[in-house]
Scaffold this motif. Structure first.
Motif, PDB file in Angstrom:
ATOM      1  N   THR A 197       0.787  -0.925  -0.016  1.00 10.23           N
ATOM      2  CA  THR A 197      -0.056  -0.102   0.534  1.00 10.23           C
ATOM      3  C   THR A 197       0.963   1.023  -0.052  1.00 10.23           C
ATOM      4  OG1 THR A 197      -1.965  -1.251   1.454  1.00 10.23           O
ATOM      5  CG2 THR A 197      -1.579   0.709   1.404  1.00 10.23           C
ATOM      6  N   ARG A 198       2.284   1.287   1.053  1.00  7.14           N
ATOM      7  CA  ARG A 198       2.792   2.692   0.923  1.00  7.14           C
ATOM      8  C   ARG A 198       3.861   1.895  -0.409  1.00  7.14           C
ATOM      9  NH1 ARG A 198       0.804   1.589   5.625  1.00  7.14           N
ATOM     10  NH2 ARG A 198       0.487   3.504   7.364  1.00  7.14           N
ATOM     11  N   GLY A 199       3.925   1.161  -1.575  1.00  5.00           N
ATOM     12  CA  GLY A 199       4.794   1.467  -2.030  1.00  5.00           C
ATOM     13  C   GLY A 199       5.308   1.108  -2.860  1.00  5.00           C
ATOM     14  N   VAL A 200       6.090  -0.449  -1.522  1.00  6.67           N
ATOM     15  CA  VAL A 200       6.871  -1.535  -1.156  1.00  6.67           C
ATOM     16  C   VAL A 200       6.688  -2.156  -2.635  1.00  6.67           C
ATOM     17  CG1 VAL A 200       8.228  -2.875  -0.243  1.00  6.67           C
ATOM     18  CG2 VAL A 200       7.592  -0.458   0.827  1.00  6.67           C
ATOM     19  N   ASP A 201       8.259  -2.430  -3.319  1.00  6.68           N
ATOM     20  CA  ASP A 201       7.959  -3.248  -4.200  1.00  6.68           C
ATOM     21  C   ASP A 201       8.233  -4.942  -3.490  1.00  6.68           C
ATOM     22  OD1 ASP A 201       7.152  -1.408  -5.933  1.00  6.68           O
ATOM     23  OD2 ASP A 201       8.469  -1.790  -6.908  1.00  6.68           O
ATOM     24  N   ILE A 202       7.510  -5.935  -3.245  1.00 11.32           N
ATOM     25  CA  ILE A 202       7.526  -7.057  -2.693  1.00 11.32           C
ATOM     26  C   ILE A 202       7.993  -8.260  -4.601  1.00 11.32           C
ATOM     27  CG2 ILE A 202       6.826  -8.722  -1.787  1.00 11.32           C
ATOM     28  CD1 ILE A 202       4.905  -6.795  -0.410  1.00 11.32           C
ATOM     29  N   ILE A 203       9.434  -8.358  -3.742  1.00 12.81           N
ATOM     30  CA  ILE A 203       9.302  -9.515  -5.657  1.00 12.81           C
ATOM     31  C   ILE A 203       9.642 -10.835  -4.743  1.00 12.81           C
ATOM     32  CG2 ILE A 203      11.258  -9.032  -7.457  1.00 12.81           C
ATOM     33  CD1 ILE A 203      11.481  -6.454  -6.414  1.00 12.81           C
ATOM     34  N   GLN A 204       9.210 -11.709  -5.192  1.00 10.67           N
ATOM     35  CA  GLN A 204       9.133 -12.871  -5.169  1.00 10.67           C
ATOM     36  C   GLN A 204      10.187 -13.880  -6.018  1.00 10.67           C
ATOM     37  OE1 GLN A 204       5.438 -14.418  -2.772  1.00 10.67           O
ATOM     38  NE2 GLN A 204       4.451 -12.772  -3.851  1.00 10.67           N
ATOM     39  N   ASN A 205      10.598 -15.101  -5.529  1.00 12.17           N
ATOM     40  CA  ASN A 205      11.236 -16.058  -6.422  1.00 12.17           C
ATOM     41  C   ASN A 205      12.416 -15.392  -7.497  1.00 12.17           C
ATOM     42  OD1 ASN A 205       9.374 -18.041  -6.567  1.00 12.17           O
ATOM     43  ND2 ASN A 205       7.997 -16.639  -7.421  1.00 12.17           N
ATOM     44  N   CYS A 206      12.911 -14.299  -6.165  1.00  9.09           N
ATOM     45  CA  CYS A 206      14.090 -13.767  -6.779  1.00  9.09           C
ATOM     46  C   CYS A 206      15.100 -13.698  -5.751  1.00  9.09           C
ATOM     47  CB  CYS A 206      13.653 -12.047  -6.821  1.00  9.09           C
ATOM     48  SG  CYS A 206      15.218 -11.084  -7.408  1.00  9.09           S
ATOM     49  N   GLU A 207      16.132 -14.624  -6.220  1.00  8.65           N
ATOM     50  CA  GLU A 207      16.899 -14.801  -4.875  1.00  8.65           C
ATOM     51  C   GLU A 207      18.610 -14.420  -5.483  1.00  8.65           C
ATOM     52  OE1 GLU A 207      18.581 -19.177  -5.067  1.00  8.65           O
ATOM     53  OE2 GLU A 207      19.872 -18.922  -4.030  1.00  8.65           O
ATOM     54  N   VAL A 208      19.002 -14.414  -3.999  1.00  9.28           N
ATOM     55  CA  VAL A 208      20.513 -13.093  -4.191  1.00  9.28           C
ATOM     56  C   VAL A 208      21.335 -13.794  -4.587  1.00  9.28           C
ATOM     57  CG1 VAL A 208      21.913 -11.459  -2.872  1.00  9.28           C
ATOM     58  CG2 VAL A 208      19.478 -10.468  -2.626  1.00  9.28           C
ATOM     59  N   THR A 209      22.356 -13.554  -5.755  1.00 11.24           N
ATOM     60  CA  THR A 209      22.939 -14.884  -5.772  1.00 11.24           C
ATOM     61  C   THR A 209      24.856 -13.648  -5.582  1.00 11.24           C
ATOM     62  OG1 THR A 209      22.927 -13.942  -8.203  1.00 11.24           O
ATOM     63  CG2 THR A 209      21.903 -15.694  -7.167  1.00 11.24           C
ATOM     64  N   GLY A 210      24.415 -12.603  -4.901  1.00 10.43           N
ATOM     65  CA  GLY A 210      25.485 -11.402  -5.079  1.00 10.43           C
ATOM     66  C   GLY A 210      25.713 -10.364  -4.644  1.00 10.43           C
ATOM     67  N   ILE A 211      26.175 -10.192  -3.778  1.00  8.08           N
ATOM     68  CA  ILE A 211      26.099  -8.329  -3.227  1.00  8.08           C
ATOM     69  C   ILE A 211      27.475  -7.480  -4.215  1.00  8.08           C
ATOM     70  CG2 ILE A 211      26.396  -7.015  -0.801  1.00  8.08           C
ATOM     71  CD1 ILE A 211      25.012  -9.686   0.070  1.00  8.08           C
ATOM     72  N   LEU A 212      27.245  -6.298  -4.577  1.00 10.86           N
ATOM     73  CA  LEU A 212      28.109  -5.637  -5.352  1.00 10.86           C
ATOM     74  C   LEU A 212      28.368  -5.042  -4.206  1.00 10.86           C
ATOM     75  CD1 LEU A 212      25.174  -4.970  -8.063  1.00 10.86           C
ATOM     76  CD2 LEU A 212      27.309  -6.490  -8.196  1.00 10.86           C
ATOM     77  N   LYS A 213      29.837  -4.860  -4.447  1.00  9.85           N
ATOM     78  CA  LYS A 213      30.555  -3.744  -3.677  1.00  9.85           C
ATOM     79  C   LYS A 213      31.713  -2.393  -4.069  1.00  9.85           C
ATOM     80  CE  LYS A 213      32.465  -7.123  -1.245  1.00  9.85           C
ATOM     81  NZ  LYS A 213      33.390  -8.583  -0.347  1.00  9.85           N
ATOM     82  N   GLU A 214      31.584  -1.491  -3.903  1.00  5.57           N
ATOM     83  CA  GLU A 214      32.852  -0.046  -4.532  1.00  5.57           C
ATOM     84  C   GLU A 214      33.405   0.036  -3.798  1.00  5.57           C
ATOM     85  OE1 GLU A 214      31.501   1.179  -8.354  1.00  5.57           O
ATOM     86  OE2 GLU A 214      31.762   3.439  -6.865  1.00  5.57           O
ATOM     87  N   GLY A 215      34.495   0.038  -2.909  1.00  6.75           N
ATOM     88  CA  GLY A 215      35.364   1.109  -2.639  1.00  6.75           C
ATOM     89  C   GLY A 215      34.942   0.484  -1.283  1.00  6.75           C
ATOM     90  N   GLY A 216      34.530  -0.295  -0.321  1.00 11.44           N
ATOM     91  CA  GLY A 216      33.747  -0.429   1.253  1.00 11.44           C
ATOM     92  C   GLY A 216      32.758  -0.130   1.454  1.00 11.44           C
ATOM     93  N   ARG A 217      31.457  -0.024   0.472  1.00 10.41           N
ATOM     94  CA  ARG A 217      30.480  -0.014   0.357  1.00 10.41           C
ATOM     95  C   ARG A 217      29.443  -0.874  -0.388  1.00 10.41           C
ATOM     96  NH1 ARG A 217      27.858   4.464   1.313  1.00 10.41           N
ATOM     97  NH2 ARG A 217      25.980   4.224   0.422  1.00 10.41           N
ATOM     98  N   VAL A 218      28.603  -1.182  -0.258  1.00 10.66           N
ATOM     99  CA  VAL A 218      27.334  -1.871  -1.420  1.00 10.66           C
ATOM    100  C   VAL A 218      26.868  -0.978  -2.109  1.00 10.66           C
ATOM    101  CG1 VAL A 218      27.948  -3.786   0.586  1.00 10.66           C
ATOM    102  CG2 VAL A 218      25.872  -1.869   0.726  1.00 10.66           C
ATOM    103  N   ILE A 219      26.479  -1.377  -3.345  1.00  6.06           N
ATOM    104  CA  ILE A 219      26.478  -0.630  -4.627  1.00  6.06           C
ATOM    105  C   ILE A 219      24.389  -1.288  -4.830  1.00  6.06           C
ATOM    106  CG2 ILE A 219      27.698   0.729  -4.526  1.00  6.06           C
ATOM    107  CD1 ILE A 219      28.259  -0.800  -7.251  1.00  6.06           C
ATOM    108  N   GLY A 220      24.769  -2.488  -4.740  1.00  7.95           N
ATOM    109  CA  GLY A 220      23.597  -3.476  -4.848  1.00  7.95           C
ATOM    110  C   GLY A 220      23.581  -5.178  -5.162  1.00  7.95           C
ATOM    111  N   VAL A 221      22.817  -5.259  -5.846  1.00 11.51           N
ATOM    112  CA  VAL A 221      22.404  -6.672  -6.004  1.00 11.51           C
ATOM    113  C   VAL A 221      22.528  -7.884  -6.605  1.00 11.51           C
ATOM    114  CG1 VAL A 221      21.867  -7.309  -3.322  1.00 11.51           C
ATOM    115  CG2 VAL A 221      20.462  -6.708  -4.961  1.00 11.51           C
TER     116      VAL A 221
END
Lengths: 416, 97
Positions: A197-221
């Motif tokens: 209702t508040r606009g959050v996207d719930i994305i099912q059947n979506c497995e995280v297979t990697g965590i993207l990093k750049e210089g000591g911080r995360v930037i995505g998955v």
């Protein structure tokens, strides 16, 4: 989103209840979000809900490798209580219990909170001393707690076996009247609907297979639905927390174990409260459907299989019949196992990680369900403000280096 | 239920054993000389893999000796057990459960 009320019920009755809208959308992921929450269980969805409600952050995706509420949220024994020993835990769980008390109204979704009272039995002198100590500690923290004598227990829960010649006689019990149970699936659905209702996207059947990093911080998955960028990422993956943390190059003080529960055939109302015993090792309540819901300990070995060993079931059935001989001819209908993330001090980890923008909420072990709204509330604060709330400050990953552990093996009562 | 091959007693039921967690965690030689994070890593941090796991077991209701086991944490398949001090057997291909 249609608000549930007596009027919407009447209106939908006219169309034979065939026109109710879906509770949440199933959107495709956008290329980037402000915040990604990994794991759409109760804690993950609650985090997204409070991010939106308390902090106005609605550009949020909740990623789920299976279906929402399909892990431990859908596999627990639904007990809620806050009678923990140490101040840090007592404040955290009590915050959660207070949120539970108004959660159905907040979410406009009946999560069927039933404050029917939780008994923690004492079977020997040590249990009695620990129990009374915990009652005093709870009261000092403003949490309702009572000590019951065997005669008072008999009056409160007549079917409990209080024979003095029992193998493990019941010598007393703590009672938290505000404790009880909630409907576990409804918690996931209610939070998911409120998030959507508040606009959050719930994305099912979506497995995280990697965590993207750049210089000591995360930037995505990296996910099975492609790359998704985000400024902040919260990991709320319970039993799979170590697997996700390893993707980010982190090690956690966690081991994953199966925790089993089972339900009996439904019977007439016979047990109106929750009964827990850490010593003979079982906890039992009766669901609104009439089934007895019971659980006990973890399998001692590491496992990611959502099933446990038969000896654990046998042991908890023995414990159950020790406490309730009248259940001896009940058939057990279903058993299941969930993977719980057990911390060395039986307390959760909620806080920042060495990687900038990566936050973690895990280690709830066998007792996470009761904390669901409180866990999401403090984790949302931690993500939004980039620092822990005073309620979860002591629960950081740093405590394993500083040595300031929060040893809750006693109040966790069972299973650790 | 697991059927666990004790290197001294042969295959026995899981109820005879007590699990001892991850194997091959060596206590640092000079605890006073290492950093707090290194000590925390030794004391608390665990690999906790979803896959093949080298772990310790104690045959508490049998010969009462410790040994190591290679077991898959998702399928519960056991490759082999080996005695303390022996080197672990080769780990099967991760992609084959």
């Amino acid at each position: 989103m249609a608000r549930y009320s007596i009027f919407s019920l009447a209106r939908n009755a006219l169309s034979h209840h065939e026109q109710w809208p879906r509770l949440w959308r199933s959107p495709e992921p956008k290329p980037a979000y402000d915040v990604i929450i990994v794991g759409a269980g109760g804690h993950g969805l609650a985090t997204a809900y409070y991010l939106a409600r308390e902090h106005g952050i609605t550009d949020v995706a909740v990623l789920e490798k299976g279906w929402l509420g399909g892990g431990n949220t859908g596999r627990n024994t639904t007990i809620i209580r806050s009678n923990y020993l140490w101040d840090e835990s007592a404040h955290l769980y009590e915050h959660a219990l207070k949120l539970w008390e108004t959660l159905s109204q907040d979410l406009n979704f009946n999560v069927m909170v039933s404050q029917r009272g939780v008994l923690n039995l004492a079977h020997d002198l040590h249990d009695v001393r620990e129990g009374r100590r915990r009652v005093h500690a709870n009261r000092l923290n403003g949490i309702d707690a009572e000590w019951l004598t065997p005669a008072e227990i008999k009056a409160f829960c007549p079917i409990l076996n209080l024979a003095p010649d029992a193998r493990y006689p019941v010598l007393g019990a703590t009672l938290q009247r505000r404790g009880g149970i909630a409907r576990h699936d409804a918690v996931a659905w209610g939070f998911a609907r409120a998030c959507d209702t508040r606009g959050v996207d719930i994305i099912q059947n979506c497995e995280v297979t990697g965590i993207l990093k750049e210089g000591g911080r995360v930037i995505g998955v990296e996910t099975t639905k492609g790359r998704i960028r985000a400024k902040k990422i919260g990991l709320v993956a319970a039993g799979h927390s170590s697997v996700l943390a390893a993707l980010a190059g982190l090690r956690l003080p966690i081991e994953s174990h199966p925790l089993q529960a089972l339900v009996s055939e439904p019977i007439k109302p016979v047990l109106h409260c929750v009964v827990m015993s850490g010593t003979v090792h079982v906890y039992v309540s009766q669901s609104d459907k009439g089934e007895l819901v019971m659980g006990a300990g973890i399998d001692a070995f590491n496992s990611y299989a959502q099933r446990g060993s038969f000896p654990v079931i046998e042991h908890q059935m023995g414990a159950c019949l020790e406490l309730f001989p009248i259940f001896s001819r009940l058939a057990m209908m279903r058993t299941w196992g969930g993977i719980v993330d057990v911390c060395p001090d039986a307390s959760p980890i909620i806080g920042k990680t060495p990687l900038q923008g990566l936050y973690i909420n895990c280690g709830w072990g066998t007792g996470g369900f009761k904390a669901t709204p409180g866990s999401g509330w403090v984790f949302a604060y931690t993500i939004a403000q980039d620092r822990p709330h005073p309620l979860n400050e002591a629960f950081g990953l740093e405590r394993f280096t500083s040595g300031a552990l929060i040893d809750e093996h006693g109040a966790a009562a069972v299973a650790h | 239920m697991l059927l666990i091959p004790c290197p001294w007693c042969g295959e026995r039921a899981e109820v005879e054993f007590r699990g001892g967690g991850e194997a091959h965690i060596a206590r640092p030689e000079n605890p006073e000389a290492i950093s707090d994070p290194a000590w925390a890593d030794y004391l608390f941090m665990r690999t906790n893999p979803k896959g093949w796991h080298k772990e310790r077991w104690y045959h508490v209701h049998g010969c009462r000796r410790w040994f190591n086991l290679v077991r898959h944490t998702l399928t519960h398949r056991i490759v082999a057990s080996y005695k303390p001090g022996e080197s672990p057997p080769p780990i099967p291909d991760e992609t084959l459960p």
